[in-house]
Design an enzyme around this catalytic site. Structure first.
Site, short mmCIF file in Angstrom:
data_model
loop_
_atom_site.label_atom_id
_atom_site.label_comp_id
_atom_site.label_asym_id
_atom_site.label_seq_id
_atom_site.Cartn_x
_atom_site.Cartn_y
_atom_site.Cartn_z
NE ARG A 279 -3.58 0.02 2.45
CZ ARG A 279 -4.35 -0.22 3.77
NH1 ARG A 279 -4.52 0.96 4.53
NH2 ARG A 279 -4.95 -1.40 3.85
NE ARG B 297 -0.37 7.24 -7.85
CZ ARG B 297 -0.62 8.51 -8.05
NH1 ARG B 297 0.08 9.52 -8.69
NH2 ARG B 297 -1.94 8.74 -7.62
CG ASP C 5 -4.63 10.27 -13.06
OD1 ASP C 5 -3.51 10.64 -12.64
OD2 ASP C 5 -4.73 8.97 -13.17
NE ARG D 198 -8.52 10.71 -7.89
CZ ARG D 198 -7.71 9.84 -7.65
NH1 ARG D 198 -6.64 10.13 -8.27
NH2 ARG D 198 -7.69 8.91 -6.74
CG HIS E 269 -1.96 6.80 -12.29
ND1 HIS E 269 -3.13 7.77 -11.96
CD2 HIS E 269 -1.75 6.04 -11.13
CE1 HIS E 269 -3.55 7.15 -10.72
NE2 HIS E 269 -2.76 6.28 -10.24
P1 6V0 Z 1 -4.23 -3.15 0.37
O1 6V0 Z 1 -5.54 -2.69 0.56
O2 6V0 Z 1 -3.14 -2.95 1.09
O3 6V0 Z 1 -4.53 -4.43 -0.62
C1 6V0 Z 1 -3.77 -4.86 -1.36
C2 6V0 Z 1 -3.73 -6.54 -1.18
O4 6V0 Z 1 -2.70 -7.27 -1.94
C3 6V0 Z 1 -3.79 -6.95 0.36
O5 6V0 Z 1 -4.90 -7.71 0.72
C4 6V0 Z 1 -2.58 -8.14 0.16
O6 6V0 Z 1 -2.93 -9.35 1.02
C5 6V0 Z 1 -2.67 -8.52 -1.22
N1 6V0 Z 1 -1.18 -8.97 -1.61
C6 6V0 Z 1 0.00 -8.70 -1.43
N2 6V0 Z 1 0.75 -9.44 -1.76
C7 6V0 Z 1 -0.01 -10.45 -2.57
C8 6V0 Z 1 0.34 -11.42 -3.57
N3 6V0 Z 1 1.71 -11.79 -3.74
N4 6V0 Z 1 -0.51 -12.07 -4.02
C9 6V0 Z 1 -1.77 -11.80 -3.71
N5 6V0 Z 1 -2.12 -10.87 -3.05
C10 6V0 Z 1 -1.15 -10.09 -2.41
O7 6V0 Z 1 -3.92 -1.86 -0.77
P2 6V0 Z 1 -5.23 -1.00 -1.88
O8 6V0 Z 1 -6.22 -1.98 -2.32
O9 6V0 Z 1 -5.37 0.11 -1.08
O10 6V0 Z 1 -4.24 -0.74 -2.94
C11 6V0 Z 1 -3.75 -1.71 -4.03
C12 6V0 Z 1 -2.82 -1.15 -5.04
O11 6V0 Z 1 -3.57 -0.53 -5.74
C13 6V0 Z 1 -1.80 -0.40 -4.45
O12 6V0 Z 1 -0.45 -0.72 -5.23
C14 6V0 Z 1 -2.23 1.24 -4.85
O13 6V0 Z 1 -1.25 2.04 -5.13
C15 6V0 Z 1 -2.69 0.69 -6.22
N6 6V0 Z 1 -3.81 1.87 -6.55
C16 6V0 Z 1 -3.74 2.23 -7.91
C17 6V0 Z 1 -4.69 3.06 -8.42
C18 6V0 Z 1 -4.67 3.65 -9.74
O14 6V0 Z 1 -5.29 4.28 -10.10
N7 6V0 Z 1 -3.81 2.88 -10.57
C19 6V0 Z 1 -5.55 3.63 -7.40
C20 6V0 Z 1 -5.69 3.43 -6.12
C21 6V0 Z 1 -4.67 2.59 -5.71
#
Ligand code: 6V0
Length: 332
Positions: free
Chosen positions: A98, A105, A165, A168, A192
């Site tokens: 996260r 990023r 983006d 937004r 992004h």
């Molecule tokens: P989060 O809530 O921490 O969820 C991430 C999940 O990934 C957790 O449930 C982990 O257990 C799981 N995970 C970790 N390693 C593994 C693995 N090897 N295999 C399977 N699952 C795994 O994070 P959140 O959901 O908030 O964000 C997830 C990602 O999305 C991050 O990299 C953010 O930066 C990205 N985002 C991208 C956006 C975009 O516009 N592209 C927008 C928002 C967030």
């Protein structure tokens, strides 16, 4: 002992309807927002969830299944084993570390590349014909990483990129002008994140080009006001993260919007991260960044040739160089 007594002399319809299957990798805030939006919008017959944490994953699966009485019928399955994703039409990858408040990023990258080595090869193995949609950040570089690790043709690897983006951006312009965001045609392309490029020259509201309208009416507009709106877009992810810890609802709708265009063959144009080499003078190397791309059942169908001002094109190429510099440190 069956609830229904079968009717006699039946034969199944032929050919049977193809089922649509979407896999969501990462059952965190973002993955679950995407899954729930896909469910409410009736985009798939089957959703498979994968996460590294089995308890949390099972909890999320059960919680969604318990909404079955209020939703279109969709089979929801979940496992830590990628076998559950077999035969997917679309795999959406949100797994990742996260983004911490204040963290850029790009800092997330090394942590996430290691995770992708365990995620992309099994997805490609179990669904060799799938389309990969990458959401994890930094999304442009990780879309490149997914393309490399999958060995897929570039039309089947897409990053959610600046689709978010741009929404937004459209919201802020709509708010400023007091109009409906769906009537605002405006896009942000490029990276992004911090070096994204706002296409001021092509903004229109209800079909009326905004900048030339203002010029014709001799209404003065401040370049700073426009830059301020773009800056607000760039800052908005950081702001939401600092307030609630993560972003989820808007990316959920954004990813579901892309899933619809792809799986329902809508052939709509979205600013999404695609292999950009050869477009708009980007020829330094294989780089993924957002360009206005047409999406359909074949994945990325093409890139729209929008008019960019010299300044916009220059910013885009700078964006490409920023991403390429990071990529060159990965040794892929
Ligand atoms: P989060 O809530 O921490 O969820 C991430 C999940 O990934 C957790 O449930 C982990 O257990 C799981 N995970 C970790 N390693 C593994 C693995 N090897 N295999 C399977 N699952 C795994 O994070 P959140 O959901 O908030 O964000 C997830 C990602 O999305 C991050 O990299 C953010 O930066 C990205 N985002 C991208 C956006 C975009 O516009 N592209 C927008 C928002 C967030």
């Amino acid at each position: 002992d069956m609830f229904f007594k079968p009717i006699q002399n039946t034969s199944p319809p032929s050919p049977t309807k193809r089922q649509t299957k979407i896999s969501v990798i990462g059952a965190g805030n973002v993955g679950m927002a995407i899954a729930q939006t896909i469910l409410t919008q009736d985009l798939a017959d089957e959703i498979a969830l994968v996460d590294a944490q089995p308890e949390k994953l099972r909890g999320e699966m059960l919680d969604l299944q318990h909404a079955a009485a209020f939703l279109p019928r969709t089979k929801i399955i979940a496992s830590t084993d990628y076998l559950v994703t077999v035969g997917s039409d679309l795999c959406i990858v949100t797994a990742g570390a996260r983004q911490i408040a204040g963290e850029s990023r790009l800092n997330l990258l090394q942590r996430n590349v290691a995770l992708f080595r365990g995620i992309i090869p099994p997805l490609a193995k179990y669904s060799p014909g799938t389309i990969l949609m990458i959401v994890s950040n930094p999304v442009d570089v990780l879309t490149y990483v997914a393309w490399k690790l999958s060995g897929f043709p570039s039309n089947r690897v897409v990053g959610s990129g600046t689709n978010l983006d741009s929404s937004r951006f459209r919201f802020l312009i709509a708010d400023h002008l007091d109009v409906n965001a769906q009537d605002v045609q405006a896009s942000i392309i490029g990276e992004h994140g911090d070096s994204s490029v706002a296409l001021w020259s092509s903004i229109s509201v209800g079909g009326v080009p905004v900048l030339s309208f203002l010029e014709k009416q001799q209404i003065p507009y401040e370049k700073e006001t426009l830059e301020g709106i773009h800056k607000a877009v760039v800052d908005s992810a950081y702001e939401v993260i600092s307030l609630k810890g993560y972003t989820s609802w808007a990316i959920g709708y954004s990813a579901a919007n892309l899933a619809r265009s792809i799986l329902r063959d809508q052939r709509k144009i979205h600013p999404v991260s695609v292999l950009a080499k050869g477009f708009y003078g980007i020829d330094d190397g294989d780089v993924f960044l957002s360009l206005p791309a047409q999406l359909g059942r074949g994945g990325v169908l093409g890139v729209t040739n929008v008019h960019l001002t010299d300044e916009e094109a220059q910013r885009l190429r700078k964006s490409a160089q920023t991403i390429l510099k990071v990529q060159s440190q990965l040794g892929l």
